[in-house]
Motif scaffolding. Sequence first.
Motif, mmCIF file in Angstrom:
data_model
loop_
_atom_site.group_PDB
_atom_site.id
_atom_site.type_symbol
_atom_site.label_atom_id
_atom_site.label_comp_id
_atom_site.label_asym_id
_atom_site.label_seq_id
_atom_site.Cartn_x
_atom_site.Cartn_y
_atom_site.Cartn_z
ATOM 1 N N THR A 1 -13.617 15.005 60.924
ATOM 2 C CA THR A 1 -12.770 14.299 59.954
ATOM 3 C C THR A 1 -11.873 15.291 59.223
ATOM 4 O O THR A 1 -10.690 15.027 58.995
ATOM 5 N N VAL B 1 -16.728 15.804 53.923
ATOM 6 C CA VAL B 1 -16.599 15.064 55.181
ATOM 7 C C VAL B 1 -17.127 15.947 56.302
ATOM 8 O O VAL B 1 -17.313 17.137 56.134
ATOM 9 N N ASP B 2 -17.321 15.354 57.478
ATOM 10 C CA ASP B 2 -17.779 16.148 58.615
ATOM 11 C C ASP B 2 -16.608 16.963 59.170
ATOM 12 O O ASP B 2 -15.445 16.734 58.827
ATOM 13 N N LYS C 1 -20.443 22.410 49.717
ATOM 14 C CA LYS C 1 -20.983 21.219 50.362
ATOM 15 C C LYS C 1 -19.787 20.409 50.861
ATOM 16 O O LYS C 1 -18.978 19.944 50.061
ATOM 17 N N GLU D 1 -29.225 18.790 53.405
ATOM 18 C CA GLU D 1 -28.141 19.560 52.805
ATOM 19 C C GLU D 1 -28.111 21.016 53.259
ATOM 20 O O GLU D 1 -27.397 21.815 52.687
ATOM 21 N N GLU E 1 -31.039 10.841 63.277
ATOM 22 C CA GLU E 1 -29.725 10.552 62.686
ATOM 23 C C GLU E 1 -29.775 10.652 61.169
ATOM 24 O O GLU E 1 -28.868 11.198 60.543
ATOM 25 N N TYR E 2 -30.830 10.147 60.577
ATOM 26 C CA TYR E 2 -30.980 10.186 59.119
ATOM 27 C C TYR E 2 -31.055 11.632 58.629
ATOM 28 O O TYR E 2 -30.403 12.001 57.655
ATOM 29 N N VAL F 1 -29.957 14.397 60.074
ATOM 30 C CA VAL F 1 -28.657 15.070 60.219
ATOM 31 C C VAL F 1 -27.718 14.655 59.093
ATOM 32 O O VAL F 1 -27.003 15.479 58.531
ATOM 33 N N LYS F 2 -27.737 13.392 58.749
ATOM 34 C CA LYS F 2 -26.820 12.866 57.743
ATOM 35 C C LYS F 2 -27.199 13.289 56.326
ATOM 36 O O LYS F 2 -26.337 13.464 55.473
ATOM 37 N N HIS F 3 -28.478 13.473 56.039
ATOM 38 C CA HIS F 3 -28.917 13.669 54.659
ATOM 39 C C HIS F 3 -29.427 15.066 54.309
ATOM 40 O O HIS F 3 -29.589 15.373 53.134
#
Length: 73
Positions: free
Chosen positions: A62, A58-59, A55, A43, A36-37, A39-41
């Motif tokens: 959203t 939002v996903d 960049k 770039e 999860e980390y 995927v979230k961080h």
Amino acid sequence: MRTIIDLPAAQIEALRRLEERDSVSRAELIRQAVAEYVVKHVEHIDAFGAWKGRKPKVDGVTYQQKLRDEWER
């Protein structure tokens, strides 16, 4: 691949409770957390056209919801 990490006692206790609740191993919980980390961080974005090199703020979901909200106004 094995990795050794040091975690505070509070995090170990939280993992123990999650292990019992979810019936999964501590190693699996840590793998899920790291996934999860990452995927979230990370770039790295494979995009093309108008989105190439941008960049996102939002996903994708959203972003779509924001656009659709405009249709209802």
